[in-house]
Design a protein around this motif. Structure first.
Motif, PDB file in Angstrom:
ATOM      1  N   ILE A  31     -44.093  42.118  44.783  1.00 53.09           N
ATOM      2  CA  ILE A  31     -44.058  40.672  44.549  1.00 53.09           C
ATOM      3  C   ILE A  31     -42.677  40.231  44.056  1.00 53.09           C
ATOM      4  CG2 ILE A  31     -44.924  38.812  43.063  1.00 53.09           C
ATOM      5  CD1 ILE A  31     -47.666  40.264  43.160  1.00 53.09           C
ATOM      6  N   PHE A  32     -42.201  40.867  42.999  1.00 50.85           N
ATOM      7  CA  PHE A  32     -40.946  40.417  42.387  1.00 50.85           C
ATOM      8  C   PHE A  32     -39.723  40.947  43.127  1.00 50.85           C
ATOM      9  CE2 PHE A  32     -44.020  39.789  38.975  1.00 50.85           C
ATOM     10  CZ  PHE A  32     -43.729  38.485  38.635  1.00 50.85           C
ATOM     11  N   GLY A  33     -39.903  42.049  43.854  1.00 48.10           N
ATOM     12  CA  GLY A  33     -38.802  42.547  44.667  1.00 48.10           C
ATOM     13  C   GLY A  33     -38.476  41.623  45.821  1.00 48.10           C
ATOM     14  N   GLY A  34     -39.445  40.798  46.208  1.00 45.47           N
ATOM     15  CA  GLY A  34     -39.223  39.829  47.276  1.00 45.47           C
ATOM     16  C   GLY A  34     -38.567  38.552  46.809  1.00 45.47           C
ATOM     17  N   MET A  35     -38.325  38.438  45.513  1.00 48.15           N
ATOM     18  CA  MET A  35     -37.660  37.269  44.954  1.00 48.15           C
ATOM     19  C   MET A  35     -36.196  37.581  44.689  1.00 48.15           C
ATOM     20  SD  MET A  35     -40.315  35.984  42.008  1.00 48.15           S
ATOM     21  CE  MET A  35     -42.047  35.624  42.333  1.00 48.15           C
ATOM     22  N   SER A  36     -35.386  36.543  44.606  1.00 47.59           N
ATOM     23  CA  SER A  36     -34.008  36.712  44.160  1.00 47.59           C
ATOM     24  C   SER A  36     -34.000  36.908  42.646  1.00 47.59           C
ATOM     25  CB  SER A  36     -33.171  35.489  44.523  1.00 47.59           C
ATOM     26  OG  SER A  36     -33.601  34.358  43.765  1.00 47.59           O
ATOM     27  N   VAL A  37     -32.883  37.374  42.120  1.00 51.69           N
ATOM     28  CA  VAL A  37     -32.745  37.529  40.673  1.00 51.69           C
ATOM     29  C   VAL A  37     -32.973  36.195  39.971  1.00 51.69           C
ATOM     30  CG1 VAL A  37     -31.119  38.081  38.804  1.00 51.69           C
ATOM     31  CG2 VAL A  37     -31.215  39.530  40.850  1.00 51.69           C
ATOM     32  N   GLU A  38     -32.444  35.122  40.538  1.00 53.38           N
ATOM     33  CA  GLU A  38     -32.601  33.795  39.942  1.00 53.38           C
ATOM     34  C   GLU A  38     -34.051  33.333  39.962  1.00 53.38           C
ATOM     35  OE1 GLU A  38     -31.756  30.145  38.133  1.00 53.38           O
ATOM     36  OE2 GLU A  38     -30.611  32.012  38.225  1.00 53.38           O
ATOM     37  N   GLU A  39     -34.744  33.571  41.069  1.00 53.52           N
ATOM     38  CA  GLU A  39     -36.160  33.189  41.159  1.00 53.52           C
ATOM     39  C   GLU A  39     -36.986  33.955  40.138  1.00 53.52           C
ATOM     40  OE1 GLU A  39     -36.499  31.995  45.904  1.00 53.52           O
ATOM     41  OE2 GLU A  39     -36.728  34.093  45.278  1.00 53.52           O
ATOM     42  N   ARG A  40     -36.722  35.250  40.009  1.00 57.47           N
ATOM     43  CA  ARG A  40     -37.449  36.052  39.011  1.00 57.47           C
ATOM     44  C   ARG A  40     -37.160  35.540  37.606  1.00 57.47           C
ATOM     45  NH1 ARG A  40     -35.913  40.678  42.349  1.00 57.47           N
ATOM     46  NH2 ARG A  40     -34.111  41.136  41.001  1.00 57.47           N
ATOM     47  N   ALA A  41     -35.898  35.206  37.380  1.00 55.61           N
ATOM     48  CA  ALA A  41     -35.508  34.743  36.048  1.00 55.61           C
ATOM     49  C   ALA A  41     -36.214  33.442  35.680  1.00 55.61           C
ATOM     50  CB  ALA A  41     -33.992  34.563  35.987  1.00 55.61           C
ATOM     51  N   GLN A  42     -36.293  32.508  36.631  1.00 54.99           N
ATOM     52  CA  GLN A  42     -36.973  31.244  36.368  1.00 54.99           C
ATOM     53  C   GLN A  42     -38.458  31.462  36.136  1.00 54.99           C
ATOM     54  OE1 GLN A  42     -35.823  28.287  35.739  1.00 54.99           O
ATOM     55  NE2 GLN A  42     -33.684  28.757  36.122  1.00 54.99           N
ATOM     56  N   TRP A  43     -39.063  32.362  36.887  1.00 48.86           N
ATOM     57  CA  TRP A  43     -40.488  32.672  36.677  1.00 48.86           C
ATOM     58  C   TRP A  43     -40.691  33.237  35.272  1.00 48.86           C
ATOM     59  CZ3 TRP A  43     -43.464  36.740  35.220  1.00 48.86           C
ATOM     60  CH2 TRP A  43     -44.839  36.634  35.446  1.00 48.86           C
ATOM     61  N   GLY A  44     -39.834  34.176  34.887  1.00 49.67           N
ATOM     62  CA  GLY A  44     -39.955  34.774  33.562  1.00 49.67           C
ATOM     63  C   GLY A  44     -39.771  33.767  32.447  1.00 49.67           C
ATOM     64  N   LEU A  45     -38.918  32.772  32.679  1.00 52.36           N
ATOM     65  CA  LEU A  45     -38.685  31.756  31.658  1.00 52.36           C
ATOM     66  C   LEU A  45     -39.943  30.936  31.388  1.00 52.36           C
ATOM     67  CD1 LEU A  45     -36.681  30.361  29.774  1.00 52.36           C
ATOM     68  CD2 LEU A  45     -35.987  28.918  31.700  1.00 52.36           C
ATOM     69  N   THR A  46     -40.737  30.669  32.445  1.00 50.88           N
ATOM     70  CA  THR A  46     -41.976  29.919  32.227  1.00 50.88           C
ATOM     71  C   THR A  46     -42.929  30.691  31.314  1.00 50.88           C
ATOM     72  OG1 THR A  46     -43.155  30.820  34.169  1.00 50.88           O
ATOM     73  CG2 THR A  46     -41.782  28.863  34.518  1.00 50.88           C
ATOM     74  N   GLN A  47     -42.932  32.006  31.437  1.00 53.55           N
ATOM     75  CA  GLN A  47     -43.786  32.823  30.581  1.00 53.55           C
ATOM     76  C   GLN A  47     -43.220  32.915  29.164  1.00 53.55           C
ATOM     77  OE1 GLN A  47     -46.764  34.088  32.074  1.00 53.55           O
ATOM     78  NE2 GLN A  47     -45.950  32.636  33.573  1.00 53.55           N
ATOM     79  N   THR A  48     -41.910  33.012  29.051  1.00 59.29           N
ATOM     80  CA  THR A  48     -41.270  33.116  27.743  1.00 59.29           C
ATOM     81  C   THR A  48     -41.473  31.854  26.921  1.00 59.29           C
ATOM     82  OG1 THR A  48     -39.648  34.679  28.602  1.00 59.29           O
ATOM     83  CG2 THR A  48     -39.050  33.512  26.577  1.00 59.29           C
ATOM     84  N   ASN A  49     -41.585  30.715  27.593  1.00 63.08           N
ATOM     85  CA  ASN A  49     -41.844  29.473  26.866  1.00 63.08           C
ATOM     86  C   ASN A  49     -43.207  29.484  26.186  1.00 63.08           C
ATOM     87  OD1 ASN A  49     -39.427  28.028  27.163  1.00 63.08           O
ATOM     88  ND2 ASN A  49     -39.954  27.434  29.255  1.00 63.08           N
ATOM     89  N   ILE A  50     -44.161  30.255  26.721  1.00 64.83           N
ATOM     90  CA  ILE A  50     -45.438  30.417  26.023  1.00 64.83           C
ATOM     91  C   ILE A  50     -45.206  31.120  24.690  1.00 64.83           C
ATOM     92  CG2 ILE A  50     -47.736  31.460  26.116  1.00 64.83           C
ATOM     93  CD1 ILE A  50     -47.539  31.310  29.198  1.00 64.83           C
ATOM     94  N   ALA A  51     -44.433  32.201  24.732  1.00 59.27           N
ATOM     95  CA  ALA A  51     -44.135  32.939  23.505  1.00 59.27           C
ATOM     96  C   ALA A  51     -43.325  32.096  22.525  1.00 59.27           C
ATOM     97  CB  ALA A  51     -43.390  34.227  23.835  1.00 59.27           C
ATOM     98  N   LEU A  52     -42.471  31.214  23.049  1.00 57.32           N
ATOM     99  CA  LEU A  52     -41.709  30.320  22.173  1.00 57.32           C
ATOM    100  C   LEU A  52     -42.651  29.429  21.368  1.00 57.32           C
ATOM    101  CD1 LEU A  52     -39.111  28.980  21.149  1.00 57.32           C
ATOM    102  CD2 LEU A  52     -39.138  27.551  23.217  1.00 57.32           C
ATOM    103  N   GLY A  53     -43.696  28.903  22.015  1.00 57.84           N
ATOM    104  CA  GLY A  53     -44.676  28.102  21.290  1.00 57.84           C
ATOM    105  C   GLY A  53     -45.354  28.905  20.194  1.00 57.84           C
TER     106      GLY A  53
END
Length: 207
Positions: free
Chosen positions: A121-143
């Motif tokens: 799944i993630f190997g089919g994404m660019s580094v930037e796409e993976r990074a943006q996806w990860g940021l959405t999850q990290t914002n949960i932890a920020l809350g």
């Protein structure tokens, strides 16, 4: 899990209602047990596939905080706070260590399937796409982080107003990471503004 802290513990409701962004803090070191307790709570935040892409860098060194303040365009809360947390997302580290995120209770063949599936799944994404996806999850932890800080008797102010490339350089962070926030925190030495929030009928639609 028993909470061990040097501060009064608030309920979730009280922590949410009492949290304000604070920009002046009491000049005192933070007990290590309180720092550990905050992150023990934050690590319980949920994430898709349990990938937990968040990483936290805690800065207490005065010289480094001064450099962070400069990178944050002189905002005084950075050096006023006894500690500054950089909440980042690092999906490349996640992908390099996928086996760490797979539940240990799964049979070995299922673990291998999970790793292969996530790699595909993630190997089919660019580094930037993976990074943006990860940021959405990290914002949960920020809350979770902001509420854990408040719930254990401290105050904070989440910030994105800083030179991200400069902060990467100061903390020796890889280029691919994404910042969720810079979070100065400590015991409040000022009051925040009263809450001003949109009405529920502006932000919530029932179907």
């Amino acid at each position: 899990m028993a909470i061990q802290t040097t501060q009064k513990v608030l309920s979730v409701k009280d922590a949410i209602e009492s949290r304000h962004s604070i920009r002046r803090f009491v000049q005192e070191p933070l007990p290590k047990e309180d720092l550990n307790q905050i992150f023990e709570l934050v690590r319980l935040a949920p994430s898709a596939w349990n990938l937990q892409p968040w990483r936290f860098h805690v800065v207490t060194d005065s010289d480094l905080k001064e450099k962070l303040q400069e990178a944050a365009y002189g905002q005084q809360q950075v050096t006023s706070a006894p500690a500054v947390i950089l909440a980042i997302s690092d999906m490349e580290d996640v992908l390099a260590n996928l086996t760490e995120t797979v539940h240990p209770g799964l049979p070995d063949d299922r673990k291998q399937q999970e790793v292969a599936n996530l790699s595909s799944i993630f190997g089919g994404m660019s580094v930037e796409e993976r990074a943006q996806w990860g940021l959405t999850q990290t914002n949960i932890a920020l809350g979770f982080l902001l509420l854990a800080i408040e719930g254990l008797g401290y105050s904070s102010v989440p910030m994105l107003g800083f030179d991200q490339e400069k902060v990467k350089e100061l903390l020796d962070l890889p280029e691919h990471i994404k910042f969720a926030s810079m979070v100065p925190f400590g015991r409040a030495d000022a009051e925040g503004y009263e809450h001003h929030r949109l009405a529920l009928d502006k932000t919530v639609t029932f179907h």
